[in-house]
Design a protein around this motif. Structure first.
Motif, PDB file in Angstrom:
ATOM      1  N   LYS A   1      -9.557  -3.768   4.269  1.00 26.38           N
ATOM      2  CA  LYS A   1      -8.246  -3.332   3.715  1.00 26.38           C
ATOM      3  C   LYS A   1      -7.476  -4.473   3.339  1.00 26.38           C
TER       4      LYS A   1
ATOM      5  N   SER B   1      -5.058   4.509   6.836  1.00 29.92           N
ATOM      6  CA  SER B   1      -5.042   5.251   5.321  1.00 29.92           C
ATOM      7  C   SER B   1      -5.992   4.340   4.540  1.00 29.92           C
TER       8      SER B   1
ATOM      9  N   ASN C   1      -6.798   2.842   1.812  1.00 30.14           N
ATOM     10  CA  ASN C   1      -6.405   2.133   0.846  1.00 30.14           C
ATOM     11  C   ASN C   1      -6.227   0.735   0.917  1.00 30.14           C
TER      12      ASN C   1
ATOM     13  N   HIS D   1       5.054  -1.068   0.367  1.00 28.20           N
ATOM     14  CA  HIS D   1       3.874  -0.477   0.870  1.00 28.20           C
ATOM     15  C   HIS D   1       3.834   0.573  -0.245  1.00 28.20           C
TER      16      HIS D   1
HETATM   17 MG    MG Z   1      -1.244   3.157   5.220  1.00 28.30          MG
END
Ligand code: MG
Ligand code: TXA
Length: 338
Positions: free
Chosen positions: A58, A152, A154, A242
């Motif tokens: 990530k 998550s 991403n 974010h």
């Molecule tokens: Mg996240």
């Protein structure tokens, strides 16, 4: 087995993929899975070396804590201690569902998962494929330690994925298996409630609103930002920019958007709007999203992702209404536009 799902209802090819995913997790590999909020990329939560891979893939700073996904509320006792009655009450009301509880961790829970803090985030996601995965994983090894730590799916700071295609775009082949569960029902991340302090506090707004929490807790919890406490768990994922597109992104009211595009005739803007303007100049890329918060949340990340692909000079997002029903969306948009 929890009463809310039966894995044998799933098609056999999905059952086989789940089986493969469990083997990958045991080999310390990463597996992407659907939830009702956004897609997650998961690792064996009891294995520090597997969890470290998540941070590498990530590009996420190592002190950021992760949510441990479990198959049912009864697994809370394997990860947390001093569990207050409110945790059981909230779990009964909202799990499986878009809610994460922050609780005091048991000593064995790896620091890699908790960002070195003494709390752990737990969640039971509401998706039949992932509940089947979590249940089979949690019962396949050492009793009680089979949670899946997952952020998550991403790259750090980017828009969360709400489809299996988005996961592929974000993480390519870093996920050894991507379980495709279709588009995410909710579309934005879970509500995070900290129950490790004397009073419950909302650390991240989400689909479960303060009003619904109040029905269980007796009163609506405060937002963490309104409740400063030096000993409070850090929630790094909620303080930096974010959920951001690559294209420079700004929040504006519809009159400001119209004035902006008038004053900048050489710019091509991607515009995310929920009110229909009288004049939609065709120089710009307009994406209309529904004016109701739940339907808006469902479309939001996909719409931002599509606008981001169009290589506009700017993305202009219409400011959401200033009412509590839009809190979670306003939170994400404010960060996207930082
Ligand atoms: Mg996240
Ligand atoms: O809906 C969701 O919650 C999704 C799906 C995949 O379950 N997950 C998700 O994970 O949004 P992530 O890593 O992108 O965001 C988790 C947030 C971060 O802001 C992190 O700081 C916070 O949860 N968090 C996790 N454990 C925590 C803890 N022990 N104390 C404080 N904050 C914590």
């Amino acid at each position: 087995m929890p009463a809310h799902f039966d894995p044998t209802d799933l098609p056999t090819d999905v059952q086989e993929l789940i089986h493969r995913a469990i083997h990958r997790l045991w080999d310390n590999d990463l597996v992407a899975f659907p939830t009702e909020t956004v897609y997650g990329i998961g690792a064996h939560a009891a294995r520090p070396e597997a969890v470290r891979k998540l941070f590498e893939v990530k590009g996420r700073p190592a002190h950021h804590p992760l949510i441990v996904h479990i198959p049912g509320a009864e697994w809370m006792t394997q990860w947390a201690q001093d569990i207050p009655q409110t945790a059981w009450d909230l779990a009964r009301a909202f799990w499986p569902g878009p809610m994460t509880l922050i609780l005091k961790k048991l000593p064995w829970v790896p620091a890699e998962v908790t960002g070195g803090q003494d709390t752990v985030g737990l969640r039971v996601p509401d998706h039949p494929i992932t509940l089947a995965l979590l249940y089979a994983f949690a019962t396949s090894g050492r009793p009680g330690r089979g949670g899946i730590a997952a952020p998550s799916a991403n790259r750090f700071g980017r828009i969360s994925p709400t489809s299996a295609e988005d996961v592929l775009e974000e993480l390519g082949t870093h996920a050894s298996v991507i379980l495709d569960g279709g588009p995410c029902k909710v579309g934005i991340e879970s509500t995070i409630i900290d129950l490790s302090r004397r009073t419950p506090v909302i650390l991240r707004p989400g689909a479960i609103s303060p009003k619904r929490l109040a029905e269980i807790l007796g009163k609506a919890p405060a937002y963490g930002s309104e409740y400063p406490d030096p000993n409070a768990p850090r929630v790094p994922g909620t303080v930096t920019a974010h959920y951001a597109p690559r294209t420079p992104t700004r929040l504006m009211s519809m009159p400001e958007i119209l004035a902006y595009v008038d004053n900048h005739p050489n710019e091509r803007c991607g515009i995310l709007a929920y009110t229909l303007p009288q004049n939609m100049s065709s120089t710009h890329i307009w994406r209309m999203v529904p004016p109701m918060p739940e339907a808006y949340a469902h479309e939001l990340y996909g719409a931002l992702r599509k606008l981001d692909r169009r290589c506009a000079d700017q993305i202009l997002i219409e400011t959401p209404p200033e009412i509590p029903e839009w809190d979670a969306i306003r939170d994400r948009l404010t960060r996207a536009a930082k």
